[in-house]
Write an enzyme that holds these catalytic residues in place. Structure first.
Site, PDB file in Angstrom:
ATOM      1  N   ASN A  56       0.796  -1.227   0.000  1.00 14.58           N
ATOM      2  CA  ASN A  56       0.000   0.000   0.000  1.00 14.58           C
ATOM      3  C   ASN A  56       0.832   1.283   0.000  1.00 14.58           C
ATOM      4  O   ASN A  56       0.300   2.362   0.216  1.00 14.58           O
ATOM      5  CB  ASN A  56      -0.973  -0.008   1.181  1.00 14.58           C
ATOM      6  CG  ASN A  56      -0.262   0.038   2.520  1.00 14.58           C
ATOM      7  OD1 ASN A  56       0.950   0.195   2.588  1.00 14.58           O
ATOM      8  ND2 ASN A  56      -1.013  -0.094   3.592  1.00 14.58           N
ATOM      9  N   LYS A  57       2.119   1.189  -0.291  1.00 10.54           N
ATOM     10  CA  LYS A  57       2.950   2.393  -0.342  1.00 10.54           C
ATOM     11  C   LYS A  57       2.910   2.996  -1.757  1.00 10.54           C
ATOM     12  O   LYS A  57       2.396   2.390  -2.692  1.00 10.54           O
ATOM     13  CB  LYS A  57       4.387   2.051   0.074  1.00 10.54           C
ATOM     14  CG  LYS A  57       4.484   1.437   1.480  1.00 10.54           C
ATOM     15  CD  LYS A  57       4.171   2.440   2.578  1.00 10.54           C
ATOM     16  CE  LYS A  57       3.726   1.815   3.881  1.00 10.54           C
ATOM     17  NZ  LYS A  57       4.734   1.246   4.726  1.00 10.54           N
ATOM     18  N   ASN A  58       3.500   4.188  -1.923  1.00 10.97           N
ATOM     19  CA  ASN A  58       3.432   4.863  -3.230  1.00 10.97           C
ATOM     20  C   ASN A  58       4.131   4.054  -4.317  1.00 10.97           C
ATOM     21  O   ASN A  58       3.742   4.117  -5.483  1.00 10.97           O
ATOM     22  CB  ASN A  58       4.072   6.257  -3.148  1.00 10.97           C
ATOM     23  CG  ASN A  58       3.271   7.218  -2.304  1.00 10.97           C
ATOM     24  OD1 ASN A  58       2.678   6.813  -1.304  1.00 10.97           O
ATOM     25  ND2 ASN A  58       3.248   8.475  -2.680  1.00 10.97           N
TER      26      ASN A  58
END
Ligand SMILES: *Cc1c(COP(=O)(O)O)cnc(C)c1O
Length: 378
Positions: free
Chosen positions: A184-186
């Site tokens: 769920n990180k960039n």
């Protein structure tokens, strides 16, 4: 549960799929050309002479950073009170004691040089900062404080790949920068991380720590560049594999456009919520600051029933989350921290709600979320 609008969606297409299949077909699964390529490309992206070491996850990067900076028993490490538990855990895993610094203000939820300075004692060895939600901390002031007081500085850049101040990327201001590529990180890989140092000796230590302290790689021996190896110091196995590096390279290519879209969506949230009882932090960025817009936090009104709002959003098909729960409520941290350690962070932890944000989100989806949210707090 089928959400109408979920908190996060992967920005994946055929490119990630092709990269994985090509890697599988290449016959080389770990620590090969794709790792070297990903490290070089990430270093180019960060600039400032950043030397990058790909690792298994962001927590491994934090652990390695503290080991490489010789943080251990008897040391105190100042960390933000408003962060993910990985920062506190990593400090405890090297035998040191985490100490909480408070948020700068109700609109700037990051730690500041002032809130860190208040927590320095003769035992303080290092500071970990987090660029919360992708918004850079005041790194010139914090780096100056650390230099002045002889403290090591680690940046947890899990929220902020691509964020910068006056053209300098977050992750290059401190001694070590730690990135996460959790789903769920960039920049999403699933599991993965990058540990970054601009100093050559420190970077070499990080490379030893990643792979058993060994002075040559399997790839070097395969290519006939080395037949044996030495062990320079005890190390771990925190390596990344080729499949992950291949995904990472595609995702790095998508990161700048993804961050720009996140900015547009955040600005739409801000317009839609303007004049409502909901506050959005970081509403006063100086012109030379670029955020990575990792998550979309809002501050609910003081007397608002947060669990009730979460339930009403759920009924509307909108997923929400909390970043973060306070340390003082965790069993493992009850003896370490109280709510008085960082009163502002404690209040923010009790009123914060995170709304959906991801690059493929549409304007209409933002409107749907803000409509449901405004209805829920009315
Ligand atoms: C995600 C995250 C981490 C941990 O990264 P992993 O790759 O999941 O180990 C650390 N700190 C912060 C602030 C994070 O958001």
């Amino acid at each position: 549960m089928m959400w109408k609008i979920q908190l996060f969606k992967l920005n994946f297409d055929h490119r990630e799929r092709d990269a994985v299949l090509e890697t599988v077909d290449s016959g080389w699964l770990t620590m090969g050309e794709r790792i070297l390529g990903f490290e070089a490309a990430f270093g180019d992206y960060l600039g400032h002479g950043a030397r990058c070491t790909a690792v298994s996850n962001g927590t491994a990067a934090l652990h390695m950073a503290l080991l490489a900076l010789d943080v251990g028993q008897g040391d105190e490490v100042i960390i933000p009170a408003l962060t993910f538990v990985a920062d506190a855990n990593a400090v405890r895993m090297v035998g040191a004691r985490p100490v909480l610094a408070d948020c700068a203000s109700r609109s700037d939820w990051n730690v500041s040089a002032e809130s860190i300075a208040r927590k320095i004692t003769p035992r303080t060895k290092a500071v970990i900062v987090v660029h919360y939600a992708g918004f850079p901390c005041d790194m010139p002031a914090i780096a100056a404080l650390c230099r002045e007081r002889g403290l090591k500085l680690v940046e947890d850049v899990a929220h902020a790949p691509g964020a910068s101040i006056a053209g300098q990327m977050c992750g290059t201001f401190g001694d070590v920068g730690c990135f996460s590529f959790f789903s769920n990180k960039n920049l999403s890989i699933g599991e993965g991380g990058m540990v970054v140092a601009c100093d050559g000796n420190l970077s070499q230590r990080l490379r030893y720590l990643r792979s058993h302290g060994m002075t040559t790689l399997t790839l070097d021996r395969h290519k006939g560049r080395a037949a044996t190896y030495d062990v320079a110091e005890p190390g771990l196995n925190y390596r990344m594999d080729e499949i992950r590096a291949a995904i990472g390279l595609v995702q790095l290519d998508k990161l700048p456009a993804g961050n720009l879209r996140r900015k547009e969506l955040t600005e739409r949230y801000r317009r839609n919520l303007a004049g409502s009882p909901l506050q959005m932090p970081f509403d006063n960025l100086s012109a030379d600051v670029v955020s990575a817009y990792h998550i979309l936090p809002v501050l609910l009104p003081q007397a608002c029933d947060r669990m009730g709002v979460i339930e009403m959003l759920k009924t509307a098909g909108v997923q929400s989350s909390i970043h973060y729960l306070p340390f003082s409520g965790f069993t493992a941290y009850r003896e370490y921290f109280t709510a008085q350690d960082a009163p502002l962070a404690e209040e923010i932890c009790s009123r914060e709600l995170t709304m959906p944000l991801y690059p493929t989100m549409s304007d209409r989806e933002v409107d749907l979320v803000t409509g449901a949210l405004l209805g829920a707090v009315a």
